[in-house]
Design an enzyme around this catalytic site. Structure first.
Site, mmCIF file in Angstrom:
data_model
loop_
_atom_site.group_PDB
_atom_site.id
_atom_site.type_symbol
_atom_site.label_atom_id
_atom_site.label_comp_id
_atom_site.label_asym_id
_atom_site.label_seq_id
_atom_site.Cartn_x
_atom_site.Cartn_y
_atom_site.Cartn_z
ATOM 1 N N HIS A 293 17.667 53.264 61.413
ATOM 2 C CA HIS A 293 18.714 54.315 61.700
ATOM 3 C C HIS A 293 19.165 54.898 60.245
ATOM 4 C CE1 HIS A 293 22.354 51.853 60.603
ATOM 5 N NE2 HIS A 293 21.783 50.968 61.118
ATOM 6 N N ASP A 305 23.115 48.909 54.823
ATOM 7 C CA ASP A 305 23.107 49.193 56.410
ATOM 8 C C ASP A 305 23.247 50.826 56.766
ATOM 9 O OD1 ASP A 305 23.263 49.140 59.156
ATOM 10 O OD2 ASP A 305 25.308 48.294 59.266
ATOM 11 N N GLU A 339 23.265 55.148 65.371
ATOM 12 C CA GLU A 339 23.119 53.575 65.815
ATOM 13 C C GLU A 339 24.322 53.055 65.682
ATOM 14 O OE1 GLU A 339 22.203 49.408 65.112
ATOM 15 O OE2 GLU A 339 23.425 50.820 63.828
ATOM 16 N N GLU A 340 25.340 53.328 64.958
ATOM 17 C CA GLU A 340 26.422 52.735 64.775
ATOM 18 C C GLU A 340 27.454 53.215 65.916
ATOM 19 O OE1 GLU A 340 26.529 50.274 63.117
ATOM 20 O OE2 GLU A 340 25.479 50.542 61.012
ATOM 21 N N ASP A 402 16.238 47.468 60.335
ATOM 22 C CA ASP A 402 17.852 47.595 60.284
ATOM 23 C C ASP A 402 18.235 46.593 59.227
ATOM 24 O OD1 ASP A 402 20.473 48.211 60.637
ATOM 25 O OD2 ASP A 402 20.256 47.850 62.801
ATOM 26 N N HIS A 510 29.328 46.668 56.845
ATOM 27 C CA HIS A 510 30.347 47.746 57.572
ATOM 28 C C HIS A 510 31.554 48.129 56.661
ATOM 29 C CE1 HIS A 510 28.523 47.767 61.900
ATOM 30 N NE2 HIS A 510 27.633 47.969 60.886
HETATM 31 N N1 DTR Z 1 22.597 46.766 64.373
HETATM 32 C C1 DTR Z 1 22.954 46.376 62.923
HETATM 33 C C2 DTR Z 1 23.139 44.980 62.728
HETATM 34 C C3 DTR Z 1 22.565 43.934 63.344
HETATM 35 C C4 DTR Z 1 23.013 42.975 63.927
HETATM 36 N N2 DTR Z 1 21.985 42.045 64.235
HETATM 37 C C5 DTR Z 1 20.885 42.783 64.399
HETATM 38 C C6 DTR Z 1 19.662 42.140 64.722
HETATM 39 C C7 DTR Z 1 18.555 42.941 64.144
HETATM 40 C C8 DTR Z 1 18.718 44.098 63.562
HETATM 41 C C9 DTR Z 1 20.095 44.587 63.094
HETATM 42 C C10 DTR Z 1 20.938 43.690 63.500
HETATM 43 C C11 DTR Z 1 24.186 47.579 62.566
HETATM 44 O O1 DTR Z 1 23.560 48.397 62.417
HETATM 45 O O2 DTR Z 1 25.228 47.173 62.299
HETATM 46 ZN ZN ZN Z 2 25.894 48.692 61.053
HETATM 47 ZN ZN ZN Z 3 22.528 48.840 60.890
#
Ligand code: DTR
Ligand code: ZN
Ligand code: ZN
Length: 596
Positions: A293, A305, A339-340, A402, A510
């Site tokens: 993302h 991130d 994505e967020e 990610d 974050h």
């Molecule tokens: N999606 C992410 C953080 C995240 C938390 N657990 C996982 C497992 C696999 C990949 C990413 C993540 C975020 O963008 O905040």
């Molecule tokens: Zn995130």
């Molecule tokens: Zn992320």
């Protein structure tokens, strides 16, 4: 033979054999994978991180910068990726999508009976949180000062007629006057949206949903969402159980309490873009996809991130180019939007691409069977649809990246086949989910890379918290890497990977401080090499996965006899998934927030 002659002969032999070898080495997926992986360069990766950071634009309150979907910083990032990929000769396009973006602005306040409560944003190790604003809450449009009123709470948890459904029915409000008041409602039995909507219809000016209190897990702050389809327009908060109970006891004792509150939100439909790119060469019927993302949260520039995954993909594209690889299969790159906000960009892409393929598969099977009503397809026939859909679907696998450079990293590999994490509380997949064929092989290949690099790995539960989710739900083999987010590192992990036990994998997760300084170069380089290895291996393989074992390719009749229990079909999974995630569209990565 003289030494000289031997020498000359061996030089010639070596030259000839390297030409011959080179011919067949390019047919060896592991050899090519190794070459591309070795072409990954730290200095280029690091440069991409700084390029992204300078493209972030100021946050709402000016305290940081952001690349959140909908911001200028995001669109700058889109332009950057497009330009870089085009310059290298890839085919590049964008996909437009919109969604309801909801953000809580600064300076929310809530006080009851003159006691100022602690917003979850302001909580520290020493000062626990009292309340949170629900996602998709309305704003207060200035300060509100009004009495609080309870509806039908029940604290007799062990009573045979215990009723947990406070505020779930419009009729619950019949005998109580919440008009012009702040309704305080106990959690339980229905969605927050139902409770708050009913209170609003009964004239409440705001709602506080306090936790139910019937178990240890239901005592803390309710940090929930109304869902992006809510029609609520009044402020909605979630609070700790003990606060609600204390206020209730006080009111029972004859007190009357006032609430003072203010909350401002930005709630708007936003247009954003996924960026897609692919190699010009390679078989279109076997597309190998990888994605990361591109957006950050509104609070910061999102350099780990997910500047890290973004950079990993871009550097891989560069390494492929430098090595002049001619892939056998198409390699398609995706940089996902929003994505967020709840996997919005990737879900948009997978639904748009795979749904018509699924419809075609259904139609073909109906035609072959001389039937016309899809709802009458038997279990066996649905398996035929699944098989046909898999044949028709050109996307054969998806790899997700990610957060691949967390400062206090572990090398996490998605446990796609659930072999290590089936019983983990983080596993979001039900018992009858059958991981798409190939998923297990992908995980093994990542592990093979790390093994060869003498690194350990940690299997990661499928929490559905990233963009692989849409692919998994549409039956596409998937995998990915993850170096950790808000959770803390264990002693064992500190022994295996270094770093600090008891500290978050990413202490700036974050937050505004997720900037250039928040990335482990070591982790980013190793993971980019790993993703380059695995993706290239699949790009160079005519047969992607080992053939299915005998039992799996039995005629359908036999197959269903062999497994009489209900199995998931792609369509079922989608229905279940869209029920759970119908509410995509708010920030803070809290799309997995509770709805009830
Ligand atoms: N999606 C992410 C953080 C995240 C938390 N657990 C996982 C497992 C696999 C990949 C990413 C993540 C975020 O963008 O905040
Ligand atoms: Zn995130
Ligand atoms: Zn992320």
């Amino acid at each position: 033979m003289s030494i000289k002659k031997i020498f000359n002969k061996s030089v010639v032999t070596a030259a000839v054999s390297s030409v011959l070898l080179a011919g067949c080495l390019w047919d060896d997926p592991r050899w090519v994978a190794d070459q591309v992986s070795q072409a990954v360069k730290e200095r280029r990766l690091v440069r991409i991180l700084t390029d992204l950071e300078v493209r972030a634009t100021p946050t709402e309150d000016g305290s940081s910068t952001t690349r959140a979907a909908g911001s200028e910083g995001y669109e700058n990032s889109v332009e950057y990726i497009k330009r870089k990929m085009r310059k290298m000769g890839y085919k590049v396009w964008t996909q437009e999508l919109d969604f309801r973006s909801w953000v809580e602005l600064a300076n929310t306040s809530l006080a009851v009976n003159g006691q100022t409560l602690v917003h979850i944003r302001d909580a520290t190790d020493d000062v626990p949180a009292d309340y949170a604003t629900m996602s998709y809450s309305g704003g207060s449009g200035g300060p509100i000062n009004a009495p609080i009123a309870f509806v039908t709470p029940d604290f007799d948890f062990d009573a045979p007629d215990y009723d947990s459904s406070d505020g779930c029915e419009a009729s619950d409000f019949d005998g109580v006057d919440v008009s012009g008041k702040v309704a305080v409602i106990q959690r339980g039995a229905c969605t927050f949206d139902a409770k708050v909507s009913n209170a609003e219809a009964a004239g409440a000016v705001a709602v506080i949903v306090f936790n139910q209190g019937n178990s240890d897990g239901r005592k803390g702050v309710v940090n929930g969402t109304l869902g992006s389809d809510t029609g609520v327009t009044i402020p909605a908060f979630g609070a700790r159980f003990d606060l609600g109970k204390d206020w209730y006891d006080a009111l029972q004792g004859g007190a009357s309490y006032m609430a003072d509150l203010a909350v401002a939100v930005r709630d708007e439909n936003i247009v954003t873009h996924n960026v897609l790119a692919e190699t010009r060469k390679g078989n279109d019927d076997q597309v190998v996809m990888l994605g990361a993302h591109l957006d950050s949260v509104p609070e910061g520039p999102g350099i780990n991130d997910n500047g890290s995954g973004t950079a990993g993909l871009l550097e891989y594209a560069t390494a492929l180019k430098k090595m002049k690889v001619k892939p056998k299969n198409k390699i398609r790159f995706a940089w996902w939007a929003a994505e967020e906000a709840g996997l919005v960009g990737s879900n948009f892409y997978t639904n748009a691409l795979f749904s018509p393929i699924r419809d075609d598969a259904v139609q073909l099977i109906l035609d072959e069977l001389g039937l016309d009503d899809p709802s009458q397809l038997t279990e066996e026939q649905l398996e035929m649809v699944d098989a046909r859909y898999n044949e028709l679907n050109p996307v054969k696998l998806y790899l997700n990246f990610d957060m691949i450079g967390s400062p206090n990293y572990i090398y996490g590999v998605m446990d796609g086949d659930l072999s290590d994490t089936k019983d983990s509380p983080d596993n979001a997949y039900p018992g009858d989910f059958e991981p798409p064929y190939g998923t297990s092989d992908i995980e093994s290949l990542f592990n093979e890379y790390f093994d060869n690099a003498n690194e350990k790995t940690v299997p990661q539960a499928l929490s559905n918290r990233s963009d692989y989710a849409g692919f998994a739900q549409w039956g596409v083999a998937f995998g990915g890497l993850f170096t950790g987010a808000e959770r803390v590192k264990s002693d064992q992990e500190a022994a295996d990977f270094g770093g600090e036990a008891g500290v978050a994998y990413d202490k700036c997760y974050h937050q505004a401080c997720d900037d250039f300084g928040n990335v482990s170069h070591e982790a980013l380089v190793t993971n980019t090499k790993s993703l380059s290895y695995v993706t290239t291996y699949y790009a160079m393989s005519e047969q992607l996965f080992p053939p299915k074992p005998e039992a799996e390719v039995q005629p359908f009749g036999l197959r269903s006899l062999a497994s009489p229990t209900h199995t998931h079909h792609v369509g079922d999974v989608i229905k279940a998934a869209s029920r759970e995630h119908a509410d995509h569209g708010h920030f803070h990565g809290d799309f997995d927030q509770d709805r009830e």
